[in-house]
Design a protein around this motif. Sequence first.
Motif, PDB file in Angstrom:
ATOM      1  N   MET A  95       0.850  -1.188   0.000  1.00 16.05           N
ATOM      2  CA  MET A  95       0.000   0.000   0.000  1.00 16.05           C
ATOM      3  C   MET A  95       0.888   1.242   0.000  1.00 16.05           C
ATOM      4  SD  MET A  95      -3.074  -1.029   2.645  1.00 16.05           S
ATOM      5  CE  MET A  95      -3.918   0.538   2.349  1.00 16.05           C
ATOM      6  N   GLU A  96       0.547   2.181  -0.850  1.00 14.59           N
ATOM      7  CA  GLU A  96       1.315   3.427  -0.979  1.00 14.59           C
ATOM      8  C   GLU A  96       0.398   4.609  -0.660  1.00 14.59           C
ATOM      9  OE1 GLU A  96       3.145   6.298  -4.521  1.00 14.59           O
ATOM     10  OE2 GLU A  96       2.326   4.322  -5.003  1.00 14.59           O
ATOM     11  N   TYR A  97       0.892   5.532   0.177  1.00 19.64           N
ATOM     12  CA  TYR A  97       0.115   6.739   0.475  1.00 19.64           C
ATOM     13  C   TYR A  97       0.682   7.907  -0.307  1.00 19.64           C
ATOM     14  CZ  TYR A  97      -2.575  10.287   2.876  1.00 19.64           C
ATOM     15  OH  TYR A  97      -3.451  11.316   3.159  1.00 19.64           O
ATOM     16  N   LYS A  98      -0.213   8.664  -0.955  1.00 18.12           N
ATOM     17  CA  LYS A  98       0.209   9.786  -1.786  1.00 18.12           C
ATOM     18  C   LYS A  98      -0.659  11.013  -1.495  1.00 18.12           C
ATOM     19  CE  LYS A  98       1.588  10.703  -6.576  1.00 18.12           C
ATOM     20  NZ  LYS A  98       1.666  10.134  -7.943  1.00 18.12           N
ATOM     21  N   PRO A  99      -0.092  12.079  -0.932  1.00 13.98           N
ATOM     22  CA  PRO A  99      -0.860  13.312  -0.730  1.00 13.98           C
ATOM     23  C   PRO A  99      -1.310  13.885  -2.075  1.00 13.98           C
ATOM     24  CG  PRO A  99       1.181  13.331   0.543  1.00 13.98           C
ATOM     25  CD  PRO A  99       1.281  12.173  -0.406  1.00 13.98           C
ATOM     26  N   HIS A 100      -2.441  14.552  -2.086  1.00 11.12           N
ATOM     27  CA  HIS A 100      -2.965  15.081  -3.351  1.00 11.12           C
ATOM     28  C   HIS A 100      -2.072  16.172  -3.943  1.00 11.12           C
ATOM     29  CE1 HIS A 100      -6.386  12.591  -2.974  1.00 11.12           C
ATOM     30  NE2 HIS A 100      -6.992  13.289  -2.043  1.00 11.12           N
ATOM     31  N   ASP A 101      -1.354  16.906  -3.092  1.00 10.06           N
ATOM     32  CA  ASP A 101      -0.483  17.925  -3.671  1.00 10.06           C
ATOM     33  C   ASP A 101       0.667  17.282  -4.437  1.00 10.06           C
ATOM     34  OD1 ASP A 101       0.941  16.950  -1.517  1.00 10.06           O
ATOM     35  OD2 ASP A 101       1.299  18.901  -0.583  1.00 10.06           O
ATOM     36  N   ALA A 102       1.071  16.062  -4.040  1.00 13.25           N
ATOM     37  CA  ALA A 102       2.080  15.334  -4.810  1.00 13.25           C
ATOM     38  C   ALA A 102       1.492  14.845  -6.130  1.00 13.25           C
ATOM     39  CB  ALA A 102       2.620  14.161  -4.001  1.00 13.25           C
ATOM     40  N   SER A 103       0.219  14.462  -6.108  1.00 17.50           N
ATOM     41  CA  SER A 103      -0.447  14.035  -7.341  1.00 17.50           C
ATOM     42  C   SER A 103      -0.542  15.175  -8.338  1.00 17.50           C
ATOM     43  CB  SER A 103      -1.855  13.504  -7.027  1.00 17.50           C
ATOM     44  OG  SER A 103      -1.808  12.370  -6.203  1.00 17.50           O
ATOM     45  N   LEU A 104      -0.783  16.376  -7.828  1.00 18.67           N
ATOM     46  CA  LEU A 104      -0.869  17.547  -8.711  1.00 18.67           C
ATOM     47  C   LEU A 104       0.454  17.807  -9.427  1.00 18.67           C
ATOM     48  CD1 LEU A 104      -2.941  19.940  -6.429  1.00 18.67           C
ATOM     49  CD2 LEU A 104      -3.553  19.290  -8.757  1.00 18.67           C
ATOM     50  N   ARG A 105       1.561  17.450  -8.767  1.00 16.42           N
ATOM     51  CA  ARG A 105       2.882  17.687  -9.358  1.00 16.42           C
ATOM     52  C   ARG A 105       3.358  16.528 -10.230  1.00 16.42           C
ATOM     53  NH1 ARG A 105       3.844  19.162  -3.935  1.00 16.42           N
ATOM     54  NH2 ARG A 105       5.039  17.234  -3.639  1.00 16.42           N
ATOM     55  N   ASP A 106       2.643  15.412 -10.169  1.00 17.38           N
ATOM     56  CA  ASP A 106       3.057  14.203 -10.894  1.00 17.38           C
ATOM     57  C   ASP A 106       2.625  14.295 -12.357  1.00 17.38           C
ATOM     58  OD1 ASP A 106       3.677  11.734 -11.863  1.00 17.38           O
ATOM     59  OD2 ASP A 106       2.494  10.607 -10.398  1.00 17.38           O
ATOM     60  N   LYS A 107       3.549  14.587 -13.245  1.00 22.48           N
ATOM     61  CA  LYS A 107       3.226  14.781 -14.656  1.00 22.48           C
ATOM     62  C   LYS A 107       2.802  13.483 -15.350  1.00 22.48           C
ATOM     63  CE  LYS A 107       6.225  18.814 -15.237  1.00 22.48           C
ATOM     64  NZ  LYS A 107       7.354  19.407 -16.000  1.00 22.48           N
ATOM     65  N   SER A 108       3.125  12.351 -14.741  1.00 25.25           N
ATOM     66  CA  SER A 108       2.783  11.074 -15.362  1.00 25.25           C
ATOM     67  C   SER A 108       1.412  10.559 -14.952  1.00 25.25           C
ATOM     68  CB  SER A 108       3.833  10.016 -15.005  1.00 25.25           C
ATOM     69  OG  SER A 108       3.792   9.726 -13.607  1.00 25.25           O
ATOM     70  N   SER A 109       0.745  11.273 -14.026  1.00 29.72           N
ATOM     71  CA  SER A 109      -0.551  10.794 -13.555  1.00 29.72           C
ATOM     72  C   SER A 109      -1.583  10.820 -14.680  1.00 29.72           C
ATOM     73  CB  SER A 109      -1.055  11.650 -12.387  1.00 29.72           C
ATOM     74  OG  SER A 109      -1.450  12.931 -12.833  1.00 29.72           O
ATOM     75  N   TYR A 110      -2.581   9.952 -14.558  1.00 30.23           N
ATOM     76  CA  TYR A 110      -3.615   9.827 -15.593  1.00 30.23           C
ATOM     77  C   TYR A 110      -4.312  11.162 -15.832  1.00 30.23           C
ATOM     78  CZ  TYR A 110      -8.057   8.303 -17.668  1.00 30.23           C
ATOM     79  OH  TYR A 110      -9.156   8.147 -18.467  1.00 30.23           O
ATOM     80  N   ARG A 111      -4.665  11.837 -14.756  1.00 32.97           N
ATOM     81  CA  ARG A 111      -5.376  13.092 -14.908  1.00 32.97           C
ATOM     82  C   ARG A 111      -4.507  14.173 -15.537  1.00 32.97           C
ATOM     83  NH1 ARG A 111      -7.862  17.212 -10.366  1.00 32.97           N
ATOM     84  NH2 ARG A 111      -7.035  18.954 -11.496  1.00 32.97           N
TER      85      ARG A 111
END
Length: 225
Positions: A203-219
């Motif tokens: 299981m991996e925990y990822k804060p949403h602000d890190a998701s916003l910076r992740d250029k490879s994310s689906y969104r």
Amino acid sequence: MDLTSEKKELEINNNNSDNSIDQLSLDAANKEAEERQARDLKAGLHPLKHKFVLWYTRRTPGVRSQASYEDNIKKIVDFSTVEGFWVCYCHLARPSSLPSPTDLHLFKDGIRPLWEDSANCNGGKWIIRFKKVVSGRFWEDLVLALVGDQLDYGDNICGAVLSIRFSEDILSVWNRNASDHQAVMGLRDSIKRHLKLPHSYVMEYKPHDASLRDKSSYRNTWLRG
């Protein structure tokens, strides 16, 4: 009074005003929930603790959409009773029959499945990756635990997402506060327990602000077209 003191006083007053507005909104939501539950009980139904909304997102591979990611999140149905949940769930397509990439979002009413929503913006998500042959069973177990308010720190939970992809499927549980270590880790343990996860699953925990910076994310890939 000097300018610095005056500025601090204005900031305090603004913060107090914002807190008052938030409290009024919360009180109104609680009153509405109580009235809804009273109506359901009178009708002989079994009200859930929370009203939920089911959404989906679908993007056709190779086709550039002119609409934003938010515009492509479509509401399927909402429910607030045990009976309403089963009527909805029994008519839904099974995850194994859905095309890739598709996202199913199950969130508490009033919370949009977006990082920027006020309930989500300071939070994050627990992520679990599954082989496609087993993801449907784990998704169903997670949905039942979420709807039945069986997970610990339930008030800190915003919703859950099933991301159907080509090589694997991904389950994620979103919470409100990424900085509350006790709640984050307690939620992790509760998910493991209710899903009966084998030790081999990570299981991996990822804060949403890190998701916003992740250029490879689906969104973010969607947003770039």
